[in-house]
Design an enzyme around this catalytic site. Structure first.
Site, PDB file in Angstrom:
ATOM      1  N   PRO A 276       0.826  -1.205   0.000  1.00 28.59           N
ATOM      2  CA  PRO A 276       0.000   0.000   0.000  1.00 28.59           C
ATOM      3  C   PRO A 276       0.865   1.261   0.000  1.00 28.59           C
ATOM      4  CG  PRO A 276       0.094  -0.919   2.207  1.00 28.59           C
ATOM      5  CD  PRO A 276       0.863  -1.861   1.321  1.00 28.59           C
ATOM      6  N   ARG A 278      -0.805   4.801  -1.274  1.00 32.80           N
ATOM      7  CA  ARG A 278      -1.766   5.890  -1.095  1.00 32.80           C
ATOM      8  C   ARG A 278      -2.486   5.808   0.246  1.00 32.80           C
ATOM      9  NH1 ARG A 278      -4.079   8.576  -5.389  1.00 32.80           N
ATOM     10  NH2 ARG A 278      -3.498   6.854  -6.740  1.00 32.80           N
ATOM     11  N   TYR A 318      -4.998  13.870 -13.320  1.00 29.50           N
ATOM     12  CA  TYR A 318      -6.015  12.812 -13.245  1.00 29.50           C
ATOM     13  C   TYR A 318      -7.425  13.368 -13.087  1.00 29.50           C
ATOM     14  CZ  TYR A 318      -1.826  10.318 -11.453  1.00 29.50           C
ATOM     15  OH  TYR A 318      -0.576   9.809 -11.243  1.00 29.50           O
ATOM     16  N   CYS A 346       1.164  29.579 -15.604  1.00 32.10           N
ATOM     17  CA  CYS A 346       0.593  30.039 -16.875  1.00 32.10           C
ATOM     18  C   CYS A 346       0.129  28.882 -17.732  1.00 32.10           C
ATOM     19  CB  CYS A 346       1.619  30.896 -17.613  1.00 32.10           C
ATOM     20  SG  CYS A 346       2.101  32.294 -16.608  1.00 32.10           S
TER      21      CYS A 346
HETATM   22  C1  LIG Z   1       2.132   2.393  -7.272  1.00 33.43           C
HETATM   23  C2  LIG Z   1       2.327   1.008  -6.852  1.00 33.43           C
HETATM   24  C3  LIG Z   1       1.873   0.588  -5.603  1.00 33.43           C
HETATM   25  C4  LIG Z   1       1.116   1.479  -4.652  1.00 33.43           C
HETATM   26  O1  LIG Z   1      -0.162   1.796  -5.096  1.00 33.43           O
HETATM   27  P1  LIG Z   1      -1.131   2.609  -4.113  1.00 33.43           P
HETATM   28  O2  LIG Z   1      -2.342   2.838  -4.934  1.00 33.43           O
HETATM   29  O3  LIG Z   1      -0.439   3.861  -3.768  1.00 33.43           O
HETATM   30  O4  LIG Z   1      -1.406   1.753  -2.938  1.00 33.43           O
HETATM   31  C5  LIG Z   1       2.157  -0.707  -5.212  1.00 33.43           C
HETATM   32  N1  LIG Z   1       2.837  -1.554  -6.021  1.00 33.43           N
HETATM   33  C6  LIG Z   1       3.287  -1.178  -7.236  1.00 33.43           C
HETATM   34  C7  LIG Z   1       4.033  -2.148  -8.061  1.00 33.43           C
HETATM   35  C8  LIG Z   1       3.048   0.104  -7.698  1.00 33.43           C
HETATM   36  O5  LIG Z   1       3.482   0.473  -8.896  1.00 33.43           O
END
Ligand SMILES: *Cc1c(COP(=O)(O)O)cnc(C)c1O
Length: 423
Positions: A276, A278, A318, A346
């Protein structure tokens, strides 16, 4: 839940009034809450209780050394996607056996770095990468522990730029070809195949795609074991979403996610890793900004902030939503009016949101973007020659600048003028 609450009408980061930080470091800045980071880590840890597991924080979400060091102390592992991230992880105190290395384009130099410095496993994403890694490991007289990232072809139902588990995405190998690829991997002398990896995307707000993907991984694990592979580790990736819009979303909780994991892969007796990013860092951070002007347009009012798309690119990139709140709490029942909230860069794209209902605000007022702790500071640039903004970490009543604002000279002097241009 986070630790950014109003106390006596003033937004606090844990026990620190946000205006106190603004007075010391100036705006804009990022501020992170240690207690929130810790809480989120523990939620995952508890969700996987009963399984042999390691949480490998995906540090691309927020890779400040202080944040990493906090995670390392909690006992977390870490997921890195570049040699730079690997170096940051080591510098923050992660032991090699808690570092996993993901990414579609690992170079031989990066493989060498991690093999020499210590690595838990490489999550390999293609056959050419697998062969290259075997060669590098052999040249060092060692074997590289690997999982192979499979693409389960499930629809993560998230933003197209952060969906990674569909057949059309660049990530992993098609799960339908997995037996062949594992067969080849087992023959390569520099590799030690330890398990399977999957990561289907980011900001997932539904458990169904995880359930589908992990079920496919469990089936594959059984087949590969029958083929004679010692599948003992499953890396299930990251991707659990967070509530960006408090009034609307209620994404699944880590404990519910943990139940999906236990239900789908729990009986395989494998070590389970999750990555994890995010969910750990997102709601542990605010971006705090000052209102420069309130500009009345033809048919709308603009709130012009001193933060811009270069500081927080998620809305421009996004179409992402961030709650925006005044640092001085609006009186209950005050009339809200619609604002377009923009930065000074800008570009028309430097618009955080349009028609957002906000309480009355004036030049000089402070506002905060919530849920800015992940994919915020790490994605910042100095576009328009706006120096990277500071990051601050709060711990109870204390706060510390964990990355200071560079001076303008530092920014300018990173460039050099060739001799032939000097008169
Ligand atoms: C970006 C990524 C994550 C983390 O994803 P989250 O949405 O931030 O939890 C985990 N593993 C890999 C391989 C990623 O590229």
């Amino acid at each position: 839940m986070d630790h950014f609450l109003y106390q006596n009408g003033i937004l606090h980061a844990e026990d620190v009034p946000v205006p106190d930080i603004a007075a010391e470091v100036g705006t804009p800045f990022y501020v992170y809450s240690s207690a929130t980071l810790e809480r989120h880590y523990k939620l995952f840890d508890e969700a996987l209780e009963g399984l042999d597991h390691l949480i490998c924080y995906a540090m691309k979400a927020n890779s400040n050394q202080a944040v990493l060091s906090l995670m390392a102390r909690l006992g977390s592992g870490v997921d890195v996607v570049s040699g730079g991230e690997y170096r940051r992880a080591i510098a923050a105190g992660f032991p090699g056996d808690r570092i996993v290395f993901s990414g579609v384009g690992k170079t031989r130099a990066e493989m060498m770095l991690a093999l020499q410095g210590g690595i838990r496993q490489f999550n390999v994403e293609s056959e050419p990468e697998m062969r290259a890694l075997s060669g590098v490991a052999q040249s060092l007289g060692t074997r590289a522990p690997i999982t192979i990232r499979v693409n389960p072809d499930v629809d993560a139902k998230t933003h197209e730029k952060i969906a990674t588990g569909k057949a059309e995405n660049k990530f992993g190998i098609p799960i339908s070809r997995a037996r062949d690829v594992y067969g080849e991997a087992a023959m390569l002398p520099g590799l030690d195949v330890v398990g399977i990896d999957v990561h289907i995307g980011s900001q997932l707000t539904d458990l169904e795609p995880f359930e589908q993907a992990y079920t496919k991984v469990a089936d594959l694990a059984r087949i590969l074991r029958e083929d004679g592979h010692d599948i003992r580790r499953l890396d299930l990736g990251g991707g659990l979403g967070i509530p960006y819009e408090r009034s609307n979303d209620a994404p699944p909780l880590p404990v519910e996610y943990g139940e999906v994991i236990k239900r789908t892969v729990g009986d395989l007796g494998c070590e389970v890793e999750i990555e994890p990013g995010r969910l750990i860092a997102g709601n542990a951070g605010l971006l705090v900004s000052d209102v420069i002007y309130v500009k009345s347009g033809e048919d709308r009012d603009f709130l012009i902030l001193d933060a811009a798309m270069n500081d927080l690119i998620r809305p421009a990139m996004y179409g992402a939503y961030h709650d925006i709140v005044p640092i001085v709490e609006a009186p209950a029942g005050v009339a809200l009016t619609p604002f377009d909230v923009v930065g000074p860069v800008c570009e028309t794209g430097d618009t955080f949101t349009k028609g957002r209902s906000l309480p009355p605000l004036e030049a000089g007022d402070l506002v905060a973007f919530r849920s800015a702790g992940a994919y915020g500071a790490v994605m910042a640039s100095e576009y328009n020659s706006r120096p990277l903004i500071p990051e601050v970490l709060v711990h109870g009543h204390q706060f510390a600048v964990i990355r200071r604002r560079p001076t303008f000279d530092e920014m300018i002097n990173r460039d050099t003028i060739p001799e032939w241009l000097e008169s």
